[in-house]
Design a protein around this motif. Structure first.
Motif, PDB file in Angstrom:
ATOM      1  N   SER A 103     100.183  31.034  25.823  1.00 42.11           N
ATOM      2  CA  SER A 103     100.565  30.847  27.271  1.00 42.11           C
ATOM      3  C   SER A 103     101.612  29.800  27.379  1.00 42.11           C
ATOM      4  O   SER A 103     101.551  28.581  26.455  1.00 42.11           O
ATOM      5  CB  SER A 103      99.271  30.475  27.902  1.00 42.11           C
ATOM      6  N   GLU A 116      98.430  22.967  26.755  1.00 40.34           N
ATOM      7  CA  GLU A 116      96.852  23.175  26.508  1.00 40.34           C
ATOM      8  C   GLU A 116      96.163  21.629  27.113  1.00 40.34           C
ATOM      9  O   GLU A 116      96.692  20.511  26.676  1.00 40.34           O
ATOM     10  CB  GLU A 116      96.718  23.256  25.050  1.00 40.34           C
ATOM     11  N   VAL A 141      91.708  28.123  32.349  1.00 37.80           N
ATOM     12  CA  VAL A 141      92.066  26.957  31.395  1.00 37.80           C
ATOM     13  C   VAL A 141      93.290  26.376  31.469  1.00 37.80           C
ATOM     14  O   VAL A 141      93.891  25.493  30.925  1.00 37.80           O
ATOM     15  CB  VAL A 141      92.249  27.512  29.958  1.00 37.80           C
ATOM     16  N   SER A 142      94.044  26.775  32.823  1.00 38.59           N
ATOM     17  CA  SER A 142      95.267  26.158  33.170  1.00 38.59           C
ATOM     18  C   SER A 142      95.434  26.256  34.624  1.00 38.59           C
ATOM     19  O   SER A 142      94.886  27.155  35.287  1.00 38.59           O
ATOM     20  CB  SER A 142      96.500  27.118  32.498  1.00 38.59           C
ATOM     21  N   ARG A 193      93.384  32.648  29.059  1.00 41.52           N
ATOM     22  CA  ARG A 193      92.036  32.583  28.732  1.00 41.52           C
ATOM     23  C   ARG A 193      92.127  31.699  27.292  1.00 41.52           C
ATOM     24  O   ARG A 193      92.899  31.965  26.480  1.00 41.52           O
ATOM     25  CB  ARG A 193      91.186  33.682  28.762  1.00 41.52           C
ATOM     26  N   SER A 194      91.017  31.154  26.906  1.00 42.42           N
ATOM     27  CA  SER A 194      90.858  30.585  25.633  1.00 42.42           C
ATOM     28  C   SER A 194      90.201  31.452  24.585  1.00 42.42           C
ATOM     29  O   SER A 194      89.028  32.171  24.913  1.00 42.42           O
ATOM     30  CB  SER A 194      89.991  29.290  25.709  1.00 42.42           C
ATOM     31  N   ASN A 216      92.022  28.413  17.285  1.00 43.50           N
ATOM     32  CA  ASN A 216      91.843  28.508  18.949  1.00 43.50           C
ATOM     33  C   ASN A 216      92.983  28.338  19.645  1.00 43.50           C
ATOM     34  O   ASN A 216      93.744  27.495  19.436  1.00 43.50           O
ATOM     35  CB  ASN A 216      90.710  27.375  19.343  1.00 43.50           C
ATOM     36  N   ARG A 217      93.455  29.349  20.658  1.00 44.69           N
ATOM     37  CA  ARG A 217      94.513  29.218  21.360  1.00 44.69           C
ATOM     38  C   ARG A 217      94.104  29.567  22.771  1.00 44.69           C
ATOM     39  O   ARG A 217      93.323  30.403  22.955  1.00 44.69           O
ATOM     40  CB  ARG A 217      95.601  29.900  20.876  1.00 44.69           C
ATOM     41  N   ASP A 218      95.137  29.022  23.897  1.00 44.12           N
ATOM     42  CA  ASP A 218      94.887  29.483  25.168  1.00 44.12           C
ATOM     43  C   ASP A 218      96.062  30.419  25.507  1.00 44.12           C
ATOM     44  O   ASP A 218      97.169  30.063  25.081  1.00 44.12           O
ATOM     45  CB  ASP A 218      95.239  28.380  26.159  1.00 44.12           C
ATOM     46  N   SER A 222      90.486  35.691  25.209  1.00 48.94           N
ATOM     47  CA  SER A 222      89.017  35.809  25.018  1.00 48.94           C
ATOM     48  C   SER A 222      88.535  37.395  24.676  1.00 48.94           C
ATOM     49  O   SER A 222      87.073  37.382  24.532  1.00 48.94           O
ATOM     50  CB  SER A 222      88.215  35.347  26.202  1.00 48.94           C
TER      51      SER A 222
END
Length: 358
Positions: free
Chosen positions: A47, A51, A172-173, A180-181, A188-190, A217
């Motif tokens: 995204s 983060e 997440v933002s 999404r995470s 692990n990334r958003d 996700s």
């Protein structure tokens, strides 16, 4: 100029037309056929936002809402705002500005939660300007507070990890509401996840036949049936479909053979990339044996993750049977419903309750 062309292409939803035209030309020349070999793999799409940890997220969400309210009703906010708000939320939230000690960070979290709830009560009061409730940043504030806080004995309290909604629903933002995470292997990334399917027959060019983007996700094992349904619609179903172990589950393997006569193959170790003919490959039976119990267990937990709490006082509980999304979308407009979902209407994701405690 290329970015402008890309924006126009996406705005006109021309991606599919171009891909279909390329595949049609390739089919006429014998470069792509049904019942060959294909390979599907996925990767992260980050995204385009920072983060944030949870403390920075709730602080930035409240700051954005205060700025929006100030632009809409400056005099009203000046009259009703707490004096310390101008000091705490004047600048962008950064983790470096928060205390390091755990106890002081918890105090800061509770203070932000109380400030946000106070602002929501002000906005939902009978004498508040009516247009404030419709501001997008206020709606984001309401949703984030539903997800990260609750009322306990009249006070705003932080939700524990098991009391928050599942990752597929959790924001997440403040600025990318679709991100999404998610995790793939050890990363692990958003953001999002893109799944690419291409042909991999020997002696012919390897051509992309399908691309789909989901939120991060959504796990790979939920996408095999989606890919097969789209390829069947295009009449490009492979005879052999090479995937890594992340796509393997008892349900997807059974559906592939039963519904589409597709033989899924791949590497048994989920940390490896999917194989194509000539690489070290493992038959699907071995994948099924090694992963069937794990995949079934994950699905069972996902569908029975009971959210027993109430999201804020008086609101309905989260429905664990409506958690997983069935609507897929294509970047960079993840709000659009993907064509596949339009052809196969599914459940819509439940909305977070709009009520705010008085």
């Amino acid at each position: 100029m290329l970015s402008e062309f890309r924006d126009r292409l996406i705005g006109a939803d021309g991606r599919r037309e171009i891909l279909d035209a390329v595949l049609a030309a390739a089919r006429r020349r014998g470069l792509v056929t049904a019942r060959g070999s294909a390979r599907t793999d996925s990767t992260h799409v980050l995204s385009a936002v920072r983060e944030l940890n949870q403390l920075a997220l709730v602080a930035e969400t409240l700051r954005a809402a205060l700025n929006a309210v100030a632009l809409a009703e400056q005099d009203w906010l000046s009259e009703h705002a707490r004096p310390e708000w101008f000091k705490h939320y004047a600048t962008r939230a950064e983790d470096s500005q928060f205390p390091k000690e755990r106890s002081r960070r918890d105090q800061t979290y509770r203070r932000i939660g109380d400030d946000g709830m106070h602002l929501l009560r002000m906005i939902w009061a009978g004498d508040a300007p009516p247009g404030l409730r419709e501001l997008p940043d206020v709606e984001v504030l309401r949703q984030v507070w539903v997800q990260y806080f609750h009322l306990g004995e009249g006070e705003v309290a932080r939700r524990g990890p098991k009391d928050r909604p599942p990752g597929v629903m959790r924001l997440v933002s403040t600025y990318d509401l679709h991100a999404r995470s998610g995790a793939k292997r050890d990363i692990n990334r958003d953001g999002y996840k893109v799944h690419v399917t291409k042909t991999c027959d020997e002696g012919t060019p390897h051509l992309v036949t399908y691309v789909v983007t989901t939120v991060a996700s959504v796990t790979d094992d939920r996408m095999a049936t989606v890919v097969h349904a789209e390829l069947a619609w295009r009449d490009l179903l492979p005879g052999e479909h090479w995937v890594d172990a992340g796509y393997a589950s008892a349900g997807s393997l059974t559906a592939a053979r039963r519904d589409h006569k597709v033989d899924p193959n791949g590497l048994a170790e989920s940390g490896n990339r999917p194989a194509c003919p000539g690489d070290g490959r493992v038959r699907a039976g071995r994948i099924h044996h090694r992963l069937g119990q794990r995949a079934g267990g994950l699905s069972e937990r996902a569908h029975h993750h009971v959210m027993a709490h109430q999201p804020l006082q008086g609101g309905p509980a989260y429905d664990p049977h409506q958690v997983l999304p069935d609507r897929l979308s294509a970047l960079p407009r993840p709000g659009q419903v993907h064509e596949l979902a339009q052809r196969n209407p599914a459940r819509t994701q439940p909305a977070i309750p709009r009520g705010v405690p008085r």
